[in-house]
Design an enzyme around this catalytic site. Structure first.
Site, PDB file in Angstrom:
ATOM      1  N   MET A  36      -7.681 -84.085 -37.236  1.00 47.22           N
ATOM      2  CA  MET A  36      -7.356 -82.807 -37.895  1.00 47.22           C
ATOM      3  C   MET A  36      -6.820 -83.072 -39.292  1.00 47.22           C
ATOM      4  SD  MET A  36      -5.263 -81.044 -34.810  1.00 47.22           S
ATOM      5  CE  MET A  36      -5.942 -80.966 -33.140  1.00 47.22           C
ATOM      6  N   MET A  67     -12.178 -82.126 -36.809  1.00 50.77           N
ATOM      7  CA  MET A  67     -11.745 -80.774 -37.206  1.00 50.77           C
ATOM      8  C   MET A  67     -11.279 -80.863 -38.657  1.00 50.77           C
ATOM      9  SD  MET A  67      -9.884 -79.765 -33.679  1.00 50.77           S
ATOM     10  CE  MET A  67      -9.735 -81.480 -33.196  1.00 50.77           C
ATOM     11  N   MET A 136     -15.438 -74.678 -28.041  1.00 53.03           N
ATOM     12  CA  MET A 136     -13.968 -74.643 -28.045  1.00 53.03           C
ATOM     13  C   MET A 136     -13.502 -73.434 -27.232  1.00 53.03           C
ATOM     14  SD  MET A 136     -12.742 -77.167 -29.799  1.00 53.03           S
ATOM     15  CE  MET A 136     -11.057 -76.616 -29.582  1.00 53.03           C
ATOM     16  N   GLY A 141      -6.710 -76.929 -33.147  1.00 49.78           N
ATOM     17  CA  GLY A 141      -5.507 -77.244 -33.926  1.00 49.78           C
ATOM     18  C   GLY A 141      -4.383 -77.827 -33.084  1.00 49.78           C
ATOM     19  N   PHE A 142      -4.290 -77.393 -31.844  1.00 41.48           N
ATOM     20  CA  PHE A 142      -3.161 -77.837 -31.020  1.00 41.48           C
ATOM     21  C   PHE A 142      -3.598 -78.038 -29.573  1.00 41.48           C
ATOM     22  CE2 PHE A 142      -1.594 -75.411 -34.565  1.00 41.48           C
ATOM     23  CZ  PHE A 142      -0.588 -76.220 -35.062  1.00 41.48           C
ATOM     24  N   GLY A 143      -2.998 -79.035 -28.934  1.00 40.58           N
ATOM     25  CA  GLY A 143      -3.185 -79.207 -27.496  1.00 40.58           C
ATOM     26  C   GLY A 143      -2.250 -78.263 -26.756  1.00 40.58           C
ATOM     27  N   GLY A 144      -2.435 -78.183 -25.456  1.00 37.08           N
ATOM     28  CA  GLY A 144      -1.507 -77.434 -24.609  1.00 37.08           C
ATOM     29  C   GLY A 144      -1.599 -75.923 -24.698  1.00 37.08           C
ATOM     30  N   ASP A 174     -13.692 -77.744 -24.436  1.00 33.85           N
ATOM     31  CA  ASP A 174     -12.450 -78.325 -24.968  1.00 33.85           C
ATOM     32  C   ASP A 174     -11.410 -77.235 -25.184  1.00 33.85           C
ATOM     33  OD1 ASP A 174     -10.529 -79.808 -26.301  1.00 33.85           O
ATOM     34  OD2 ASP A 174     -11.769 -80.228 -28.073  1.00 33.85           O
ATOM     35  N   GLY A 176      -7.518 -76.160 -22.969  1.00 33.80           N
ATOM     36  CA  GLY A 176      -6.885 -75.436 -21.866  1.00 33.80           C
ATOM     37  C   GLY A 176      -7.513 -75.639 -20.500  1.00 33.80           C
ATOM     38  N   GLY A 196      -6.527 -82.725 -22.403  1.00 31.46           N
ATOM     39  CA  GLY A 196      -5.391 -83.428 -22.976  1.00 31.46           C
ATOM     40  C   GLY A 196      -4.226 -83.367 -22.019  1.00 31.46           C
ATOM     41  N   SER A 197      -3.587 -82.202 -21.973  1.00 35.57           N
ATOM     42  CA  SER A 197      -2.392 -82.028 -21.148  1.00 35.57           C
ATOM     43  C   SER A 197      -2.655 -82.349 -19.678  1.00 35.57           C
ATOM     44  CB  SER A 197      -1.888 -80.591 -21.255  1.00 35.57           C
ATOM     45  OG  SER A 197      -1.871 -80.180 -22.591  1.00 35.57           O
TER      46      SER A 197
HETATM   47  C1  DX5 Z   1      -7.575 -78.780 -29.847  1.00 33.90           C
HETATM   48  C2  DX5 Z   1      -8.225 -80.070 -29.477  1.00 33.90           C
HETATM   49  C3  DX5 Z   1      -8.277 -80.339 -28.017  1.00 33.90           C
HETATM   50  C4  DX5 Z   1      -6.944 -80.456 -27.345  1.00 33.90           C
HETATM   51  C5  DX5 Z   1      -7.113 -80.302 -25.856  1.00 33.90           C
HETATM   52  O1  DX5 Z   1      -7.785 -78.517 -31.189  1.00 33.90           O
HETATM   53  O2  DX5 Z   1      -9.566 -80.096 -29.932  1.00 33.90           O
HETATM   54  O3  DX5 Z   1      -9.065 -81.485 -27.739  1.00 33.90           O
HETATM   55  O4  DX5 Z   1      -6.330 -81.673 -27.610  1.00 33.90           O
HETATM   56  O5  DX5 Z   1      -5.855 -80.309 -25.264  1.00 33.90           O
HETATM   57  P1  DX5 Z   1      -5.526 -79.479 -23.946  1.00 33.90           P
HETATM   58  O6  DX5 Z   1      -6.408 -79.993 -22.855  1.00 33.90           O
HETATM   59  O7  DX5 Z   1      -4.070 -79.739 -23.717  1.00 33.90           O
HETATM   60  O8  DX5 Z   1      -5.822 -78.012 -24.253  1.00 33.90           O
HETATM   61 ZN    ZN Z   2     -10.980 -81.723 -29.296  1.00 31.18          ZN
END
Ligand code: DX5
Ligand code: ZN
Length: 221
Positions: A36, A67, A136, A141-144, A174, A176, A196-197
């Site tokens: 990112m 990204m 997506m 931008g963010f995980g979780g 990708d 949630g 991710g999470s």
């Molecule tokens: C968000 C990322 C994802 C994110 C997924 O911009 O592209 O890859 O890390 O994380 P979770 O599985 O926690 O939503």
């Molecule tokens: Zn990703």
């Protein structure tokens, strides 16, 4: 074939190597690397130096999700530092045909991604040029973040479009994904699952085993 792609964005970067070794020992299929730039998305993660370190500690394929604005500028660098799949964003590229060609020229598989607000139909002209499409299911931008239910239809629409063109292309999902909605995204046609999470928060080995077992059962039915 169903595959899991744990996003290292959710790891503790102070011990990234440990997190990745644990995921490797549990049999992960690949690693998802979220790059990112603070421009295309409102967050900065990491770039080339992390790729160089990561490549030294694993032979598992690296699935790089760019990204960043004008990702074409960095395709060669990510290929050089060990990316196996390079995914660019439809919304960020100047020339989508040229991006696929450059990724292939660098010897990598090419992925094309769309954000939740971008219609799946924009992918139609590129169906036979890319090896993977990434849908997506959160704002990048963010995980979780929480899975956006309205995106499930985009997965099934894309799978239908690919079927109509007799293409068995990978669909990556990708954002949630959890134990609660994994069945939904598989039913809708996704086959490469970024998490991710759901992998790195908690017991990495148990999490990977859970999803690998889930995939095995799912593929039997
Ligand atoms: C968000 C990322 C994802 C994110 C997924 O911009 O592209 O890859 O890390 O994380 P979770 O599985 O926690 O939503
Ligand atoms: Zn990703």
């Amino acid at each position: 074939m169903l595959r899991i792609s744990p996003s290292i964005l959710a790891a503790d970067f102070a011990c990234l190597g440990d997190y990745m070794r644990r995921a490797d020992a549990a049999g992960t299929d690949m690693f998802h690397v979220d790059v990112m730039d603070g421009m295309f998305v409102p967050n900065i993660s990491f770039g080339i130096p992390i790729m160089e370190s990561v490549k030294k500690i694993t032979h598992t394929p690296l699935d790089v999700h760019l990204m960043i604005v004008q990702p074409e500028r960095y395709i060669r660098e990510f290929a050089r530092t060990g990316a196996d799949i390079i995914t660019v964003h439809y919304e960020a590229c100047e020339d989508i045909d040229a991006a696929a060609a450059l990724i292939h020229e660098c010897g990598c598989k090419a992925g094309l991604s769309i954000k939740p607000g971008t219609d799946t139909s924009v992918l139609e002209p590129y169906l036979d040029q890319y090896d993977m499409f990434l849908i997506m299911t959160v704002e990048p931008g963010f995980g979780g973040q929480k899975y956006m239910n309205k995106c499930t239809g985009k997965l099934s629409h894309l799978r239908k479009m690919l079927d109509e063109h007799n293409l068995d292309t990978d669909i990556e999902v990708d954002g949630g994904i959890t134990r609660d909605n994994i069945g939904t995204v598989l039913d809708a046609g996704a086959n490469v699952i970024v998490m991710g999470s759901s992998i790195f928060k908690g017991d990495i080995s148990e999490n990977i085993s859970y999803f690998k077992k889930y995939f095995k059962e799912y593929e039997k039915n």
